[in-house]
Design a protein around this motif. Structure first.
Motif, PDB file in Angstrom:
ATOM      1  N   LYS A  51       0.848  -1.198   0.000  1.00  0.00           N
ATOM      2  CA  LYS A  51       0.000   0.000   0.000  1.00  0.00           C
ATOM      3  C   LYS A  51       0.879   1.242   0.000  1.00  0.00           C
ATOM      4  N   LEU A  52       0.478   2.236  -0.781  1.00  0.00           N
ATOM      5  CA  LEU A  52       1.121   3.542  -0.804  1.00  0.00           C
ATOM      6  C   LEU A  52       0.033   4.563  -0.474  1.00  0.00           C
ATOM      7  N   PHE A  53       0.166   5.274   0.659  1.00  0.00           N
ATOM      8  CA  PHE A  53      -0.923   6.154   1.084  1.00  0.00           C
ATOM      9  C   PHE A  53      -0.448   7.567   1.371  1.00  0.00           C
ATOM     10  N   TYR A  54      -1.428   8.499   1.329  1.00  0.00           N
ATOM     11  CA  TYR A  54      -1.187   9.877   1.734  1.00  0.00           C
ATOM     12  C   TYR A  54      -2.506  10.536   2.103  1.00  0.00           C
ATOM     13  N   VAL A  55      -2.408  11.697   2.735  1.00  0.00           N
ATOM     14  CA  VAL A  55      -3.576  12.478   3.116  1.00  0.00           C
ATOM     15  C   VAL A  55      -3.672  13.643   2.146  1.00  0.00           C
ATOM     16  N   ALA A  56      -4.720  13.631   1.315  1.00  0.00           N
ATOM     17  CA  ALA A  56      -4.896  14.657   0.282  1.00  0.00           C
ATOM     18  C   ALA A  56      -5.408  15.980   0.861  1.00  0.00           C
ATOM     19  N   SER A  57      -6.270  15.909   1.887  1.00  0.00           N
ATOM     20  CA  SER A  57      -6.716  17.128   2.565  1.00  0.00           C
ATOM     21  C   SER A  57      -7.069  16.789   4.004  1.00  0.00           C
ATOM     22  N   GLY A  58      -6.947  17.807   4.856  1.00  0.00           N
ATOM     23  CA  GLY A  58      -7.116  17.581   6.278  1.00  0.00           C
ATOM     24  C   GLY A  58      -5.790  17.182   6.901  1.00  0.00           C
ATOM     25  N   THR A  59      -5.829  16.798   8.160  1.00  0.00           N
ATOM     26  CA  THR A  59      -4.616  16.398   8.872  1.00  0.00           C
ATOM     27  C   THR A  59      -4.893  15.121   9.643  1.00  0.00           C
ATOM     28  N   ALA A  60      -3.976  14.166   9.514  1.00  0.00           N
ATOM     29  CA  ALA A  60      -4.127  12.891  10.211  1.00  0.00           C
ATOM     30  C   ALA A  60      -2.784  12.422  10.758  1.00  0.00           C
ATOM     31  N   LEU A  61      -2.857  11.779  11.903  1.00  0.00           N
ATOM     32  CA  LEU A  61      -1.705  11.080  12.448  1.00  0.00           C
ATOM     33  C   LEU A  61      -1.803   9.651  11.926  1.00  0.00           C
ATOM     34  N   CYS A  62      -0.871   9.277  11.072  1.00  0.00           N
ATOM     35  CA  CYS A  62      -0.860   7.954  10.467  1.00  0.00           C
ATOM     36  C   CYS A  62       0.224   7.126  11.158  1.00  0.00           C
ATOM     37  N   VAL A  63      -0.126   5.901  11.523  1.00  0.00           N
ATOM     38  CA  VAL A  63       0.802   5.030  12.238  1.00  0.00           C
ATOM     39  C   VAL A  63       0.906   3.706  11.502  1.00  0.00           C
ATOM     40  N   VAL A  64       2.141   3.252  11.326  1.00  0.00           N
ATOM     41  CA  VAL A  64       2.422   1.946  10.730  1.00  0.00           C
ATOM     42  C   VAL A  64       3.024   1.081  11.823  1.00  0.00           C
ATOM     43  N   ALA A  65       2.514  -0.137  11.951  1.00  0.00           N
ATOM     44  CA  ALA A  65       3.021  -1.064  12.965  1.00  0.00           C
ATOM     45  C   ALA A  65       3.411  -2.372  12.305  1.00  0.00           C
ATOM     46  N   ASP A  66       4.509  -2.938  12.768  1.00  0.00           N
ATOM     47  CA  ASP A  66       4.926  -4.245  12.271  1.00  0.00           C
ATOM     48  C   ASP A  66       4.302  -5.312  13.157  1.00  0.00           C
ATOM     49  N   THR A  67       3.297  -5.967  12.617  1.00  0.00           N
ATOM     50  CA  THR A  67       2.569  -7.014  13.352  1.00  0.00           C
ATOM     51  C   THR A  67       2.852  -8.388  12.762  1.00  0.00           C
ATOM     52  N   ARG A  68       3.941  -8.491  11.986  1.00  0.00           N
ATOM     53  CA  ARG A  68       4.344  -9.763  11.374  1.00  0.00           C
ATOM     54  C   ARG A  68       5.262 -10.483  12.358  1.00  0.00           C
ATOM     55  N   PRO A  69       4.826 -11.598  12.942  1.00  0.00           N
ATOM     56  CA  PRO A  69       5.627 -12.241  13.991  1.00  0.00           C
ATOM     57  C   PRO A  69       6.995 -12.737  13.527  1.00  0.00           C
ATOM     58  N   GLU A  70       7.163 -13.016  12.234  1.00  0.00           N
ATOM     59  CA  GLU A  70       8.448 -13.500  11.728  1.00  0.00           C
ATOM     60  C   GLU A  70       9.423 -12.371  11.396  1.00  0.00           C
ATOM     61  N   SER A  71       8.964 -11.126  11.493  1.00  0.00           N
ATOM     62  CA  SER A  71       9.774  -9.977  11.106  1.00  0.00           C
ATOM     63  C   SER A  71      10.764  -9.592  12.209  1.00  0.00           C
ATOM     64  N   PRO A  72      11.979  -9.162  11.811  1.00  0.00           N
ATOM     65  CA  PRO A  72      12.941  -8.681  12.818  1.00  0.00           C
ATOM     66  C   PRO A  72      12.515  -7.355  13.454  1.00  0.00           C
ATOM     67  N   THR A  73      11.547  -6.657  12.854  1.00  0.00           N
ATOM     68  CA  THR A  73      11.077  -5.403  13.432  1.00  0.00           C
ATOM     69  C   THR A  73       9.669  -5.551  14.033  1.00  0.00           C
ATOM     70  N   PHE A  74       9.282  -6.787  14.356  1.00  0.00           N
ATOM     71  CA  PHE A  74       7.972  -7.061  14.963  1.00  0.00           C
ATOM     72  C   PHE A  74       7.783  -6.201  16.217  1.00  0.00           C
ATOM     73  N   GLY A  75       6.612  -5.562  16.317  1.00  0.00           N
ATOM     74  CA  GLY A  75       6.289  -4.753  17.486  1.00  0.00           C
ATOM     75  C   GLY A  75       6.671  -3.289  17.383  1.00  0.00           C
ATOM     76  N   ARG A  76       7.470  -2.923  16.389  1.00  0.00           N
ATOM     77  CA  ARG A  76       7.840  -1.509  16.218  1.00  0.00           C
ATOM     78  C   ARG A  76       6.723  -0.761  15.504  1.00  0.00           C
ATOM     79  N   HIS A  77       6.722   0.570  15.704  1.00  0.00           N
ATOM     80  CA  HIS A  77       5.789   1.404  14.956  1.00  0.00           C
ATOM     81  C   HIS A  77       6.458   2.721  14.576  1.00  0.00           C
ATOM     82  N   GLU A  78       5.911   3.332  13.540  1.00  0.00           N
ATOM     83  CA  GLU A  78       6.350   4.636  13.048  1.00  0.00           C
ATOM     84  C   GLU A  78       5.130   5.532  12.963  1.00  0.00           C
ATOM     85  N   ARG A  79       5.312   6.805  13.304  1.00  0.00           N
ATOM     86  CA  ARG A  79       4.225   7.791  13.251  1.00  0.00           C
ATOM     87  C   ARG A  79       4.555   8.848  12.196  1.00  0.00           C
ATOM     88  N   PHE A  80       3.521   9.288  11.480  1.00  0.00           N
ATOM     89  CA  PHE A  80       3.673  10.300  10.441  1.00  0.00           C
ATOM     90  C   PHE A  80       2.507  11.278  10.551  1.00  0.00           C
TER      91      PHE A  80
END
Length: 183
Positions: free
Chosen positions: A68-97
């Motif tokens: 997925k490639l996303f953006y906010v065209a109008s308005g303001t939003a706090l967008c958060v991505v979380a790694d919920t893949r148990p096999e991933s080395p970054t499992f449990g991390r999140h990023e805020r935008f």
């Protein structure tokens, strides 16, 4: 356009150049060739989506079987991505935008299996392009206030859909994972 990796494997920030004058602005939101080069693989969109949300809405965390490639065209939003893949080395991390009118005009790319959600500070038009056509199979998610992810949302009682309010925790999804059992 500048594409940078984040602390989550499979999550990229696409920083856009904005050309502004007294008439408004123009922004190139992505280039397929540059995104494919950053990913190290070809990337093609199969479907585009546009949602509108009222102020105070929280959507997510949704997990889908497509990129997925996303953006906010109008308005303001706090967008958060979380790694919920148990096999991933970054499992449990999140990023805020913080995206949109009061944030940046950047786009965020997330690989298949990552989870994302967003909170709206105003009426928001959220656009996302995905690499697969919609099917309900393979879709899932994690509750927005999951204690393992410990997201610092700007609201304690957001407006949620019934589906989003009933999503499971990471501990319910992956009871044997060391990160969720440590809590």
């Amino acid at each position: 356009m500048k594409i940078t990796k984040t602390t989550i494997e499979g999550c990229l920030r696409v920083e856009n150049t904005i050309l502004e004058d007294d008439r408004g602005f123009f922004v190139e939101t992505y280039r397929q060739s540059e995104l494919s080069a950053a990913l190290g693989r070809p990337y093609r969109f199969a479907q585009g989506n546009h949602s509108r949300s009222q102020p105070g809405v929280l959507r997510g965390f949704h997990t889908e079987p497509w990129d997925k490639l996303f953006y906010v065209a109008s308005g303001t939003a706090l967008c958060v991505v979380a790694d919920t893949r148990p096999e991933s080395p970054t499992f449990g991390r999140h990023e805020r935008f913080l995206l949109g009118d009061e944030g940046t005009r950047d786009r965020v790319f997330i690989a298949e299996g990552l989870s994302n959600g967003f909170y709206t500070f105003s009426e928001v038009h959220y656009i996302n392009d995905v690499s697969g056509e919609f099917t309900p199979e393979g879709r899932g998610g994690v509750i927005w206030n999951d204690p393992t992810l410990a997201i610092d949302w700007p609201v304690a009682d957001p407006l949620l859909s019934e589906k989003d309010a009933g999503l499971p925790t990471l501990a319910q999804l992956h009871p044997d994972h060391s990160l969720v059992t440590a809590l």
